[in-house]
Design a protein around this motif. Structure first.
Motif, PDB file in Angstrom:
ATOM      1  N   GLY A 306       0.676  -0.788  -0.076  1.00  0.00           N
ATOM      2  CA  GLY A 306      -0.003  -0.073   0.014  1.00  0.00           C
ATOM      3  C   GLY A 306       0.888   1.526   0.304  1.00  0.00           C
ATOM      4  N   ARG A 307       1.909   0.842  -0.454  1.00  0.00           N
ATOM      5  CA  ARG A 307       2.642   1.951  -0.241  1.00  0.00           C
ATOM      6  C   ARG A 307       2.761   3.300  -1.526  1.00  0.00           C
ATOM      7  N   ARG A 308       2.636   4.389  -1.378  1.00  0.00           N
ATOM      8  CA  ARG A 308       2.171   5.499  -2.568  1.00  0.00           C
ATOM      9  C   ARG A 308       3.782   6.701  -3.495  1.00  0.00           C
ATOM     10  N   LEU A 309       3.718   5.437  -4.197  1.00  0.00           N
ATOM     11  CA  LEU A 309       5.238   5.625  -4.982  1.00  0.00           C
ATOM     12  C   LEU A 309       4.562   7.205  -6.222  1.00  0.00           C
ATOM     13  N   PRO A 356       5.720  18.736  -8.693  1.00  0.00           N
ATOM     14  CA  PRO A 356       6.531  17.847  -7.779  1.00  0.00           C
ATOM     15  C   PRO A 356       5.635  18.743  -6.311  1.00  0.00           C
ATOM     16  N   GLU A 357       4.961  19.923  -6.216  1.00  0.00           N
ATOM     17  CA  GLU A 357       4.178  20.684  -5.331  1.00  0.00           C
ATOM     18  C   GLU A 357       2.653  19.205  -4.448  1.00  0.00           C
ATOM     19  N   ALA A 358       2.935  18.980  -5.920  1.00  0.00           N
ATOM     20  CA  ALA A 358       1.300  18.120  -6.074  1.00  0.00           C
ATOM     21  C   ALA A 358       1.233  15.935  -5.561  1.00  0.00           C
ATOM     22  N   GLU A 361       0.295  16.788  -1.478  1.00  0.00           N
ATOM     23  CA  GLU A 361      -0.434  16.638  -1.358  1.00  0.00           C
ATOM     24  C   GLU A 361      -1.234  15.201  -1.626  1.00  0.00           C
ATOM     25  N   ALA A 362      -0.365  13.940  -2.385  1.00  0.00           N
ATOM     26  CA  ALA A 362      -0.489  12.867  -2.605  1.00  0.00           C
ATOM     27  C   ALA A 362      -0.095  12.326  -1.266  1.00  0.00           C
ATOM     28  N   ALA A 363       0.955  12.246  -0.742  1.00  0.00           N
ATOM     29  CA  ALA A 363       0.644  12.182   0.706  1.00  0.00           C
ATOM     30  C   ALA A 363       2.034  10.310   0.423  1.00  0.00           C
ATOM     31  N   ASN A 384      12.937  21.063   0.309  1.00  0.00           N
ATOM     32  CA  ASN A 384      12.272  21.877   0.611  1.00  0.00           C
ATOM     33  C   ASN A 384      10.600  22.154   1.012  1.00  0.00           C
ATOM     34  N   LEU A 385      10.192  20.980  -0.332  1.00  0.00           N
ATOM     35  CA  LEU A 385       8.471  20.944  -0.467  1.00  0.00           C
ATOM     36  C   LEU A 385       7.909  21.024   0.704  1.00  0.00           C
TER      37      LEU A 385
END
Ligand SMILES: [Zn+2]
Length: 414
Positions: A306-309, A356-358, A361-363, A384-385
């Motif tokens: 269930g990793r968020r890649l 990259p900023e998104a 939000e996607a964690a 930095n983000l």
């Protein structure tokens, strides 16, 4: 796949040799890997073709024997610009400074073939007050001042005419590997420069030694017909009327460059042995299969857990990675720092390209990077983000060939 009998009638596009070893068949990948698609369906339906890599035993050129130039488009939808990367910009600035210094390029004429948006040409013209002309079918025509210099971009292929006087420098970076007849291109250049014995050529290509034996393993893309390591590149220029001024590698060994001028000079001509490249080519199939399998297992496990890649960097390497590694299409997030790519869709696997900023939000908790040269830049951006994700290069799965020096030869005549 081409038949062995067909191979028997083949000639090497660089040296004309006719003795080959088959290296690897890569299953169909999107042929226009730098084309941006406006929606998921058209991205998934992007035309694909296989790549059959073979290696010339005479000059050690590795090339795609099944390449078909009719399949590849270089129009306005083509964007392979790396100019948004700080480390790439630093690299370009250092290179222009070195070229200006080495060849006294001040108030001179400079031509660039395959100039894209003209970023590199502008650097050269601004820093040396030079007059530049760039040729590229994928960019609109443009003329303007840069500092005390000027730049004109011509929306066309180079057709043998520099538009008046001979330029003192002709550069083409990441162009030669796209030609199915590079020898014809170099001969055309020799004709275009006839009489201009002091004009210098700067040619830069992806370094095949780094693709087949180092960290550039994903830099296998359909638009790249030819993969040059130093022996093949040096021989191509030498056998078509150019003397080598310098040859070496740059950008952590990823790029190979040659600086050359018209003429022959057998005494100082470097002779770079081809055996090392032939060995890399011979071992590549095993290495590539092992790497693909490692990544396939990694993605499978990570997704089961269930990793968020996310994958960071949707250039040719990213597209090849996503389309070749089993499970690549299941990586949910793909990002690129090039704002022109953001919002477009990945050819083949169809992910929407994010900023990259998104990723915040996607964690995401894992970031796959197909080009390890940008690892520290990406780690810095993540910090930095405020994203604390693991950066995964897969380099532990590969075996490297170390290169002690990044310069094969420099003649004293430069
Ligand atoms: Zn050859």
């Amino acid at each position: 796949m081409i038949e062995a009998t067909h191979l028997a009638t083949f000639l090497c596009p660089a040296c004309g040799g006719h003795s080959f070893e088959t290296i690897l068949d890569i299953p169909p990948v999107p042929v226009n890997c730098s084309v941006l698609w406006p929606d998921r369906n058209s991205a998934r339906a992007a035309r694909r073709a296989g790549i059959q890599l073979i290696c010339c035993q005479d000059c050690a050129l590795i090339f795609n024997a099944t390449f078909d130039s009719k399949l590849v488009e270089y129009d306005g939808r083509y964007d392979n610009s790396l100019d948004f990367s700080p480390s790439f910009r630093e690299y370009c600035e250092a290179l222009t400074g070195r070229l200006i210094q080495s060849y006294d390029l001040r108030k001179k004429r400079i031509a660039e073939i395959g100039s894209g948006k003209g970023h590199f040409l502008r650097l050269l013209c601004e820093a040396g007050a030079n007059e530049g002309i760039g040729f590229d079918p994928s960019h609109a025509p443009e003329t303007g001042r840069v500092g005390e210099g000027s730049v004109t971009l011509v929306q066309d292929l180079f057709r043998g005419d520099f538009g008046g006087q001979h330029p003192e420098l002709v550069c083409f970076r990441h162009v030669l590997e796209h030609f199915d007849d590079p020898a014809d291109f170099i001969r055309g250049l020799r004709e275009a420069l006839r009489g201009a014995n002091d004009s210098v050529i700067y040619c830069e290509v992806p370094n095949a030694a780094c693709v087949f034996g180092g960290a550039s393993i994903w830099d296998l893309a359909y638009p790249h017909v030819c993969y040059f390591a130093a022996p093949a590149l040096q021989r191509l220029f030498a056998s078509n009327g150019f003397r080598t001024l310098a040859i070496g590698t740059s950008c952590a060994d990823q790029y190979l460059y040659i600086e050359a001028a018209l003429g022959t000079d057998p005494l100082t001509e470097p002779r770079i042995e081809k055996e090392g490249t032939l060995a890399l080519a011979g071992n590549f199939r095993r290495r590539f299969m092992k790497t693909v399998a490692w990544w396939g297992d990694f993605l499978n496990e990570a997704l089961l857990e269930g990793r968020r890649l996310a994958l960071w960097g949707c250039g040719a390497r990213g597209v090849t990675f996503l389309n070749v590694v089993p499970g690549g299409g299941r990586i949910e997030y793909v990002c690129d720092i090039n704002p022109h790519k953001q919002g477009a869709f990945v050819p083949g696997t169809g992910q929407r390209i994010l900023s990259p900023e998104a990723l915040k939000e996607a964690a995401v908790d894992g970031v796959v990077i197909p080009n390890p040269v940008y690892k520290s830049e990406i780690e810095r951006s993540l910090r930095n983000l405020g994203i604390s994700a693991e950066v995964i290069t897969g380099l532990g799965s590969q075996r490297f060939v170390q290169h002690g020096s990044n310069s094969y030869a420099h003649s004293s005549g430069a």
